[in-house]
Write an enzyme that holds these catalytic residues in place. Structure first.
Site, PDB file in Angstrom:
ATOM      1  CB  THR A  96      -0.936  -0.009   1.226  1.00  0.00           C
ATOM      2  OG1 THR A  96      -1.698  -1.214   1.183  1.00  0.00           O
ATOM      3  CG2 THR A  96      -1.886   1.168   1.213  1.00  0.00           C
ATOM      4  N   GLY A 114      -7.353  15.707  -7.640  1.00  0.00           N
ATOM      5  CA  GLY A 114      -6.711  15.456  -6.363  1.00  0.00           C
ATOM      6  C   GLY A 114      -6.144  14.069  -6.314  1.00  0.00           C
ATOM      7  CB  THR A 116      -9.695  11.633  -3.317  1.00  0.00           C
ATOM      8  OG1 THR A 116      -9.612  12.932  -3.838  1.00  0.00           O
ATOM      9  CG2 THR A 116     -10.082  11.560  -1.884  1.00  0.00           C
ATOM     10  CG  HIS A 139      -1.581 -13.350  -2.605  1.00  0.00           C
ATOM     11  ND1 HIS A 139      -0.434 -13.968  -2.240  1.00  0.00           N
ATOM     12  CD2 HIS A 139      -1.343 -12.030  -2.493  1.00  0.00           C
ATOM     13  CE1 HIS A 139       0.466 -13.059  -1.913  1.00  0.00           C
ATOM     14  NE2 HIS A 139      -0.077 -11.885  -2.059  1.00  0.00           N
ATOM     15  CG  ASN A 189       9.311  -0.806   0.678  1.00  0.00           C
ATOM     16  OD1 ASN A 189       9.796   0.317   0.455  1.00  0.00           O
ATOM     17  ND2 ASN A 189       8.217  -0.986   1.407  1.00  0.00           N
ATOM     18  CB  ALA A 263     -19.269  -5.196 -10.030  1.00  0.00           C
TER      19      ALA A 263
HETATM   20  P1  GTP Z   1      -0.797  -5.325   4.089  1.00  0.00           P
HETATM   21  O1  GTP Z   1      -1.768  -4.590   3.205  1.00  0.00           O
HETATM   22  O2  GTP Z   1      -1.246  -5.408   5.516  1.00  0.00           O
HETATM   23  O3  GTP Z   1      -0.375  -6.641   3.574  1.00  0.00           O
HETATM   24  O4  GTP Z   1       0.542  -4.423   4.178  1.00  0.00           O
HETATM   25  P2  GTP Z   1       1.272  -3.681   3.007  1.00  0.00           P
HETATM   26  O5  GTP Z   1       2.159  -4.607   2.284  1.00  0.00           O
HETATM   27  O6  GTP Z   1       0.305  -2.882   2.224  1.00  0.00           O
HETATM   28  O7  GTP Z   1       2.228  -2.732   3.840  1.00  0.00           O
HETATM   29  P3  GTP Z   1       2.007  -1.213   4.208  1.00  0.00           P
HETATM   30  O8  GTP Z   1       2.251  -0.334   3.046  1.00  0.00           O
HETATM   31  O9  GTP Z   1       0.739  -1.066   4.944  1.00  0.00           O
HETATM   32  O10 GTP Z   1       3.251  -1.009   5.188  1.00  0.00           O
HETATM   33  C1  GTP Z   1       3.410  -1.788   6.366  1.00  0.00           C
HETATM   34  C2  GTP Z   1       4.255  -1.043   7.374  1.00  0.00           C
HETATM   35  O11 GTP Z   1       5.576  -0.845   6.841  1.00  0.00           O
HETATM   36  C3  GTP Z   1       3.721   0.343   7.692  1.00  0.00           C
HETATM   37  O12 GTP Z   1       3.925   0.579   9.061  1.00  0.00           O
HETATM   38  C4  GTP Z   1       4.586   1.253   6.854  1.00  0.00           C
HETATM   39  O13 GTP Z   1       4.721   2.526   7.411  1.00  0.00           O
HETATM   40  C5  GTP Z   1       5.913   0.525   6.845  1.00  0.00           C
HETATM   41  N1  GTP Z   1       6.690   0.826   5.650  1.00  0.00           N
HETATM   42  C6  GTP Z   1       6.259   0.742   4.366  1.00  0.00           C
HETATM   43  N2  GTP Z   1       7.249   1.136   3.544  1.00  0.00           N
HETATM   44  C7  GTP Z   1       8.311   1.451   4.314  1.00  0.00           C
HETATM   45  C8  GTP Z   1       9.614   1.915   4.024  1.00  0.00           C
HETATM   46  O14 GTP Z   1      10.031   2.133   2.902  1.00  0.00           O
HETATM   47  N3  GTP Z   1      10.453   2.095   5.098  1.00  0.00           N
HETATM   48  C9  GTP Z   1      10.056   1.884   6.363  1.00  0.00           C
HETATM   49  N4  GTP Z   1      10.935   2.080   7.335  1.00  0.00           N
HETATM   50  N5  GTP Z   1       8.821   1.462   6.675  1.00  0.00           N
HETATM   51  C10 GTP Z   1       7.942   1.243   5.649  1.00  0.00           C
HETATM   52 MG    MG Z   2      -1.857  -2.956   2.161  1.00  0.00          MG
END
Ligand code: GTP
Ligand code: MG
Length: 372
Positions: A96, A114, A116, A139, A189, A263
């Protein structure tokens, strides 16, 4: 002439397709030692056996084959189209956050509107080119869509946290992408973290056949920090490089077809569906079928909820005007004549009802207790 028969066709349906009395088939089945009634569905082998016996040639169509309309386009009509990308990866690895960072980049490039986000897919622009991101596929959705024959992804971006490394859902994502024949771009990441070890991620992934180009493999890797907004431009450029390799093309100048991404039924607006166009151009007023539902496009909304008048290949769009709520992964297709759309939708509903009835019929007094 080869007759196409849907998988699981009943005796009556097969008779209909072969244009012979159903009693002929019932008789033959009886002689073959497999008595079936008109409304019972037949196995692939049985369909082929009976057809063979009748001196006819059939091809049993799987759901997937049946769902994918085959269109012919003159190669001269094909134009480049934007890649459609799905982000996958283990829980909390930053899927996300990566999408959010990407959207900010796209918006920073001066797109109107925007940030949003309105529908389950979005587009960003980089270097004057567009990339479409499909949001959802957790998945299950991805697999469910594929099972329905929907091909909604050109490239998978696999997000792997550099502090955590390869985890169960990382491996699952790789398996899904490989089964679908979709190339994987790896976004390593959280490289801002002190305990980040991006090289270990590369090493671990080699075990699953995901190997960096610089190590002689086929996968492009990018180190990013979604949180600190590092490497996002490079990730987008890498996606475009991968797209170039795929030479994605479509004919925009024809009736639209594509897939339903999601949908729902909305109070007041009725059936609301997010479609991904993969061929042709969809317009307000077009007559279409989507799974078992049909109608005319009454209104179309873009990713920020703004009204749009048309949507071309790789464009996601929300539409109003369908008779009912189609399922994610259903194919949609525009018809010149609304009646054709309605006929196809109705024959599909009929078929679904027959299938449903067959399921019920299979429980008889004799086998009732076996199934309990
Ligand atoms: P799910 O939807 O629950 O599977 O998680 P996700 O893969 O979408 O991960 P999300 O983007 O929600 O991030 C999970 C956690 O990792 C959050 O607390 C973010 O702030 C943290 N996070 C994401 N990217 C980074 C990054 O680049 N660096 C750091 N330090 N934290 C990160
Ligand atoms: Mg997510």
């Amino acid at each position: 002439d080869v007759v196409k028969v849907p998988q699981g066709a009943t005796v009556a349906e097969l008779a209909d397709l072969l244009d012979i009395p159903a009693s002929d088939i019932v008789k033959r089945l009886f002689l073959l030692g497999t008595p079936l009634t008109m409304t019972q569905s037949m196995s692939d082998e049985l369909i082929e056996l009976v057809a063979d016996d009748l001196g006819r040639e059939v091809k049993v169509m799987t759901k997937e084959e049946e769902n994918s309309f085959t269109f012919y386009d003159d190669p001269a009509d094909l134009l480049p189209r934007a890649p459609v990308v799905t982000v996958m990866g283990h829980v909390d690895h930053g899927k996300t956050s990566t999408l959010d960072a990407i959207r900010h980049t796209g918006v920073a490039e001066g797109e109107a509107g925007g940030i949003t986000q309105h529908i389950g897919a979005s587009q960003v622009k980089i270097n004057g080119r567009t990339i479409t991101f499909v949001d959802t596929p957790g998945h299950e959705t991805f697999t469910a869509m594929r099972a329905r024959g929907a091909k909604v992804t050109d490239i998978v971006v696999l997000v792997v946290a550099a502090d955590d490394g390869v985890m169960p859902q990382t491996i699952e994502s790789i398996n899904h992408a490989k089964a679908a024949g979709v190339p994987i771009v790896v976004a390593v990441n959280k490289i801002d973290r002190d305990d980040a070890n991006p090289d270990r991620v590369r090493q671990e992934l080699t075990e699953y056949g995901v190997i960096p180009e610089e190590w002689g493999g086929e996968n492009m890797f990018v180190n990013i920090s979604a949180k600190k907004n590092m490497g996002i431009d490079e990730l987008l450029e890498t996606i475009l490089l991968q797209a170039d390799v795929l030479e994605l093309k479509a004919n925009p100048n024809t009736f639209a077809s594509g897939y339903v991404l999601e949908a729902k039924l909305d109070r007041g607006r009725g059936s609301v569906a997010t479609l991904l166009v993969n061929r042709g151009t969809l317009h307000v007023g077009d007559a279409l079928v989507a799974g078992m539902s049909y109608g005319r496009v009454r209104a179309m909304l873009g990713q920020n909820g703004q009204p749009v008048t048309e949507a071309g290949p790789s464009d996601p769009v929300e539409i109003l005007g369908l008779s009912s709520v189609p399922a994610a992964g259903d194919e949609f297709r525009v018809f010149q004549d609304e009646r054709d759309a309605r006929d196809l939708a109705e024959s599909r509903s009929l078929k679904a009802r027959i299938e449903e009835q067959n399921k019920v019929k299979h429980v008889t007094l004799e086998n009732l207790f076996d199934t309990m």
